[in-house]
Structures are given as C-alpha cells and as structure tokens.
Design an enzyme around this catalytic site. Structure first.
Site, mmCIF file in Angstrom:
data_model
loop_
_atom_site.group_PDB
_atom_site.id
_atom_site.type_symbol
_atom_site.label_atom_id
_atom_site.label_comp_id
_atom_site.label_asym_id
_atom_site.label_seq_id
_atom_site.Cartn_x
_atom_site.Cartn_y
_atom_site.Cartn_z
ATOM 1 N N ASP A 78 -103.468 34.386 80.742
ATOM 2 C CA ASP A 78 -102.088 34.657 81.122
ATOM 3 C C ASP A 78 -101.428 35.310 79.911
ATOM 4 O O ASP A 78 -101.932 35.200 78.786
ATOM 5 C CB ASP A 78 -101.397 33.336 81.499
ATOM 6 C CG ASP A 78 -99.917 33.536 81.710
ATOM 7 O OD1 ASP A 78 -99.543 34.491 82.424
ATOM 8 O OD2 ASP A 78 -99.129 32.743 81.151
ATOM 9 N N ASP B 32 -97.415 35.953 79.072
ATOM 10 C CA ASP B 32 -96.205 35.358 78.494
ATOM 11 C C ASP B 32 -96.390 33.857 78.326
ATOM 12 O O ASP B 32 -96.684 33.148 79.274
ATOM 13 C CB ASP B 32 -94.992 35.666 79.387
ATOM 14 C CG ASP B 32 -94.804 37.170 79.595
ATOM 15 O OD1 ASP B 32 -95.056 37.929 78.639
ATOM 16 O OD2 ASP B 32 -94.430 37.585 80.711
#
Ligand code: MG
Length: 402
Positions: free
Chosen positions: A238, A240
């Site tokens: 992932d 952020d």
C-alpha cells in the site's frame, strides 16, 4: 540505449528477414522483454539503435508505449550505414544524456539496472560495464579486474577458461561519444581496449541469469529459460501510510515524505529478487481534488527519489474511482478499489509471480481484505520501520522447501 542493429550471422537463415532482437521468444519479440525490464526499473525514455532491417524496428517499436504502468517513450535511430557497435554510438550524440545505460539487444542479463546504475555512477570512468563469471569465456569478451578497474579486455574467442565476461550492459558517459575513432569500429575490439589503456573502463561483477540469443543453443532454450527467470515472488505495498506519510489525499510531489526505513525496505526487496508493486486507492481523483496526472507525477517523484539510493518500484497501480465521487467519469463502484482485490489480480495477470512466496503490506484492514480476496497473506503495518517489518515478514513467508 539498446543496440538492435547486429546482423546475427551466427543464427543463419533466422535473421535474414528479421533483426535478431526481434526474433520471437514465447510468442513475442525478444526485444519486448528488454523494454519491459527497462520500464520496470523506471527508465521511461528508451532509444533503439537500429541498423540491419531497421525499418522493422521503426514500424514495430517507435512511439509511446505503456509498459510497467508507465508511459515509455521509444525513439528509434537507424544508422545510415553499418558502423559497427562503436561507430553506431556516434549517432547518439543528439539524444544522449550526460550518462546513460547501454545494453545489447540480443542478450539479457538479469541485473538490477537501478542498483547497477547507482553504483556505477560513482566510477571515475567513461564506461562502467556489468560483468558476469562463467566457466567458459570463449564465446564472450573476457575481462580482468583490479578492484573495479578493468586492466585487460579481450574480445570474443580469445581465451577458453573460467573468468569474467562482459555481459553487455554498460553505464556510458557522454564524454565517450566525442572520442570514438573513425567509423566503422567495434566497442569490443577497438573502444574498450583503448579505454583500458587510458584507465577509463570500470567493471562490476554481478550475479544473475544470462542468455545470449545470438547463440543457437541459447536461442533454442530461450522460451523456457526466460519464463523461468522472470518468475519471482512479489511484495504488494500500500502507498499512503506505508511508504509515505498519509497527509489525507496526498498528491502533490512536494508533499512526498518517506516514512522511516521505507525507501530502504524497497531497496532490500529489490535486492532479494522480489517484484515490488504499489497498490493504492486514489479516491481523490473521483472527488475532484486532483487528477490522474497528479497521481502519475507523484509516482514519478517516488521513482526519482528511489533511484537516488539505487531502488525502484516495478509497477504502481491505483484506483481513481469512488461511489460518492463528484467527478462523473470516476463516480462508481469498482472492483479495483480495496477491499476489492482488482488491482492485485490485474498485476497477477500481467507479471509472472510466484504466489507462494508473495504477500502484501498495508496499514488498513481494507488492504488486508484485498490481499485475502486475492489469495495472498497480508501483513498489517502499525509501528516500527518498514524495513524491519519486511525483514520479519519475508522470513515468515519463506517457503518450506527451497
Ligand atoms: Mg494506506
């Protein structure tokens, strides 16, 4: 820069109508694999230096291509007359940067191109070459090193013994282009020996799979060998909150703040031979806060800052949709938006991934749900640094029999 102009005389009839780098391997031109390699290391400007049957290279490859999730600009330069591998470089003066990677178009050395370029950048040399050890050097150019400096360079066929060979991947400084002797000339026979005498040739011994399709036996086995060696475990990250600080709809390149250990974690995964993919929901596009261009600019900034330490992301994939979006074109449910597994599944279809050794790292339950739906283990990132977490996770994910 990729040299695709060779005559391919060792392959006989095969290359009478097809340039050697365009010969099919598992149903696609060999050159496709090299382009994809360059693209996954974040090189998005590629010049093909064509000669023999160069028109086919122009027709098949010139222009913009979407590779490894990036827009890759491919320019084809056709040499006006055969000038040898050295003379051909002269025409690059108009397009070359201060330093550039140069690769043979008929061989593949499974090398971390970013790590190589980053290490070679410090060399006091006009050419730094990737070297590989082999049991029989006769088919290739042989190289002797003192430290990183090349003290002997013998062209193909000179010696049959174990040793280091020139693997056909170079970091070249522009200064070389002004010092090419009268054309035609050969890199191996003319230029490299001269650079040795001037102490301007460096070499880096690297491990990795090597195949030269100019050799009939290698070409015959290329379908199988290339498929085998492109297959790697993958780590899906992932973005952020895992790689960079999550500021809430982070999109401006200047707002990129790497979390501690994040870039190092990527480099560590690169070195371990895993693919590294970034899978990120970007609902800010659907909400009209920023555009897809901004997402790509942010990733380009990540590419540049990773390259500074010799690291790279193989592909970024993002989902711009959201059911409550304000931009009509992006307002919808999407199978790509996590917790749906669409982005991971798409990458699985595009890359030869060894799923048994792959996993995802995310900072939200929705990340882990997407991984689970794609059949992958997920690791929740809460605290500590990413490189430590990856270390611990990779250990746990190691297959029982290997
Ligand atoms: Mg996140």
């Amino acid at each position: 820069m990729i040299l695709v102009g060779g005559m391919g005389t060792r392959l006989g009839a095969l290359t009478q109508r097809t340039p050697k780098p365009l010969l099919p391997v598992a149903g696609r031109p060999f050159l496709d694999y090299l382009l994809l390699e360059a693209a996954r290391f974040g090189f998005d400007r590629i010049v093909l230096l064509a000669g023999h049957l160069g028109g086919q290279v122009v027709d098949g490859f010139a222009g913009l291509r979407r590779l490894a999730g990036r827009d890759v600009d491919i320019e084809v330069v056709v040499e006006p007359e055969p000038a040898g591998t050295g003379g051909a470089l002269e025409v690059l003066r108009d397009v070359a940067d201060d330093a550039f990677l140069l690769m043979n178009g008929d061989s593949w050395f499974d090398l971390d191109l970013r790590a190589f370029a980053s290490a070679a950048a410090a060399d006091d040399a006009w050419v730094s070459m990737a070297l590989r050890s082999t049991s029989d050097t006769a088919r290739f150019g042989t190289v002797e090193l003192e430290g990183r400096r090349v003290v002997r360079f013998l062209p193909r066929g000179a010696v049959a013994a174990p040793g280091l060979i020139n693997a056909g991947v170079y970091l070249v400084r522009r200064a070389l282009l002004d010092r090419i002797p009268s054309r035609p000339c050969s890199l191996e026979a003319d230029i490299f020996p001269a650079l040795v005498a001037q102490r301007r040739l460096m070499g880096v011994a690297e491990k990795g799979f090597f195949i030269d399709i100019g050799v009939p036996d290698d070409y015959a086995a290329a379908d199988r060998l290339i498929a085998e060696h492109r297959r790697r475990p993958a780590v899906f990250l992932d973005r952020d909150g895992v790689l960079n600080e999550d500021l809430g709809y982070t999109y401006h390149p200047e707002d990129l703040r790497w979390l501690p250990g994040a870039r190092e974690a990527v480099r560590q995964l690169n070195a371990s031979g895993s693919y590294v993919f970034v899978v990120t929901n970007q609902a800010g596009v659907a909400r009209g806060i920023y555009g897809e261009n901004d997402v790509e600019r942010f990733h380009a900034r990540m590419d540049r800052e990773l390259a500074e330490i010799g690291a790279h992301v193989d592909e970024y994939i993002y989902c711009p949709y959201h059911p409550d979006g304000s931009v009509a074109a992006y307002r919808r449910d999407s199978a790509c938006r996590k917790p749906e597994p669409g982005m991971i599944v798409e990458l699985m279809g595009r890359w030869p991934i060894d799923l048994d050794r792959s996993f995802l790292v995310g900072d939200k339950e929705t990340d882990l749900a997407a991984a689970a739906a794609a059949g992958l283990p997920g690791v929740l990132y809460r605290d500590g640094t990413l490189d430590e977490l990856i270390d611990a996770s990779a250990l746990r994910m190691r297959p029982k029999a290997s």
